[in-house]
Design a protein around this motif. Structure first.
Motif, mmCIF file in Angstrom:
data_model
loop_
_atom_site.group_PDB
_atom_site.id
_atom_site.type_symbol
_atom_site.label_atom_id
_atom_site.label_comp_id
_atom_site.label_asym_id
_atom_site.label_seq_id
_atom_site.Cartn_x
_atom_site.Cartn_y
_atom_site.Cartn_z
ATOM 1 N N TYR A 36 0.863 -1.168 0.000
ATOM 2 C CA TYR A 36 0.000 0.000 0.000
ATOM 3 C C TYR A 36 0.908 1.229 0.000
ATOM 4 O O TYR A 36 2.074 1.160 0.376
ATOM 5 N N PRO A 44 -4.430 5.455 2.967
ATOM 6 C CA PRO A 44 -3.608 4.502 2.213
ATOM 7 C C PRO A 44 -4.329 4.014 0.954
ATOM 8 O O PRO A 44 -5.553 3.957 0.908
ATOM 9 N N GLU A 96 -8.466 -10.283 8.739
ATOM 10 C CA GLU A 96 -8.806 -8.868 8.682
ATOM 11 C C GLU A 96 -7.681 -7.970 9.174
ATOM 12 O O GLU A 96 -7.698 -6.796 8.972
ATOM 13 N N TYR B 33 -13.996 -0.871 8.249
ATOM 14 C CA TYR B 33 -12.943 -0.826 9.270
ATOM 15 C C TYR B 33 -12.748 0.605 9.771
ATOM 16 O O TYR B 33 -12.887 1.562 9.003
ATOM 17 N N TYR B 35 -9.532 2.720 11.517
ATOM 18 C CA TYR B 35 -8.125 2.746 11.889
ATOM 19 C C TYR B 35 -7.819 4.086 12.551
ATOM 20 O O TYR B 35 -8.437 5.105 12.251
ATOM 21 N N LEU B 45 -5.370 -0.770 13.762
ATOM 22 C CA LEU B 45 -6.734 -1.213 13.507
ATOM 23 C C LEU B 45 -7.538 -1.089 14.795
ATOM 24 O O LEU B 45 -7.106 -1.561 15.846
ATOM 25 N N VAL B 55 -16.771 -7.754 14.225
ATOM 26 C CA VAL B 55 -16.009 -8.998 14.294
ATOM 27 C C VAL B 55 -14.654 -8.797 14.937
ATOM 28 O O VAL B 55 -13.937 -9.754 15.214
ATOM 29 N N GLU B 56 -14.281 -7.554 15.193
ATOM 30 C CA GLU B 56 -12.979 -7.287 15.801
ATOM 31 C C GLU B 56 -13.073 -6.008 16.611
ATOM 32 O O GLU B 56 -13.577 -5.001 16.131
ATOM 33 N N LEU B 90 -9.139 6.889 10.120
ATOM 34 C CA LEU B 90 -9.367 6.430 8.758
ATOM 35 C C LEU B 90 -10.395 5.322 8.731
ATOM 36 O O LEU B 90 -10.368 4.399 9.546
ATOM 37 N N VAL B 97 -14.460 -9.385 4.723
ATOM 38 C CA VAL B 97 -13.456 -9.214 5.770
ATOM 39 C C VAL B 97 -12.172 -9.905 5.326
ATOM 40 O O VAL B 97 -12.197 -11.062 4.893
ATOM 41 N N GLN B 102 -8.188 -3.178 0.478
ATOM 42 C CA GLN B 102 -9.009 -2.304 1.295
ATOM 43 C C GLN B 102 -8.980 -0.913 0.685
ATOM 44 O O GLN B 102 -7.916 -0.408 0.304
ATOM 45 N N PHE B 104 -9.566 2.979 1.292
ATOM 46 C CA PHE B 104 -9.559 3.901 2.420
ATOM 47 C C PHE B 104 -10.224 5.223 2.053
ATOM 48 O O PHE B 104 -10.093 5.718 0.928
#
Lengths: 110, 113
Positions: A36, A44, A96, B33, B35, B45, B55-56, B90, B97, B102, B104
């Motif tokens: 990234y 990013p 993840e 997500y 961050y 994260l 989930v997290e 972010l 997942v 990803q 952003f």
């Protein structure tokens, strides 16, 4: 997750190829290498990823050594807009947790 | 333009305020997500949602409260923050997942006074 080691900074002349190295000596067999980049004041941006074969897309090429302990991201003709922090990340596809390190700050010199 | 938008882009708040950060993705993704990026530190994260289900939760203090009302929207509710919570927050999304890519958003620059 395996950890990565990158040089903190690099310079490259505009128009030349920028080669960014990454060491990931503890990578496991099912972990991918992701790259990234983050341009100043932006989020990013995904560049490329690979498992063991070399990969190329419109942005860059990824060269992974045969033992998979290191890789190199190649920007073939660097422009000023490529100045950014480049992150090399290893992780399982489906995990993840993409763990970002401190990356390499690449500066393209006019 | 990544297809992920965040508002506001900048926020200044006092330690006793309550505010919310908003993220919206127009990509049809199922995972979102949050961050945190502090000065001179790697991205951390905070939370992961898959189809509106968390989930997290990466050991984040309770003064940060996420909400995912649907798969396109993600909020981060803030209350009684500390100055050390000042950072770039972010939001990202991916197809599933752990998806390979990803996307952003531009982030919200938060300053806590």
């Amino acid at each position: 997750d395996a950890k990565t080691t990158q040089p903190p900074s690099m310079d490259c002349a505009e128009g030349r190829a920028a080669n960014l190295p990454c060491n990931h000596s503890t990578i496991s067999g099912n972990e991918y290498v992701y790259w990234y980049r983050q341009i100043h004041s932006q989020g990013p941006q995904y560049i490329i990823h690979g498992l063991k074969n070399n990969e190329t897309n419109e942005m860059a090429s990824l060269i992974i050594t045969e033992d998979r302990k290191s890789s190199t991201l190649i920007l073939p003709h660097a422009t000023l807009r490529d100045t950014a922090v480049y992150y090399c990340i290893v992780g399982n596809f489906g995990n993840e947790k993409l763990t970002f390190g401190t990356g390499t700050r690449l500066t393209i010199i006019p | 333009e990544t297809g992920v938008t965040q508002t506001p882009r900048h926020l200044v708040m006092g330690m006793t305020n309550k505010k919310s950060l908003k993220c919206e993705q127009h990509l049809g993704h199922n995972a979102m997500y949050w961050y945190k990026q502090s000065a001179k530190k790697p991205l951390e994260l905070m939370f992961v949602y898959s189809l509106e289900e968390r989930v997290e939760n990466n050991s984040v203090p309770s003064r940060f409260s996420p909400e995912c009302p649907n798969s396109s929207h993600l909020f981060l509710h803030l209350h009684t923050l500390q100055p050390e919570d000042s950072a770039l927050y972010l939001c990202a999304s991916s197809q599933e997942v752990g998806g390979r890519e990803q996307f952003f958003g531009p982030g919200t620059r938060l300053t806590v006074l």
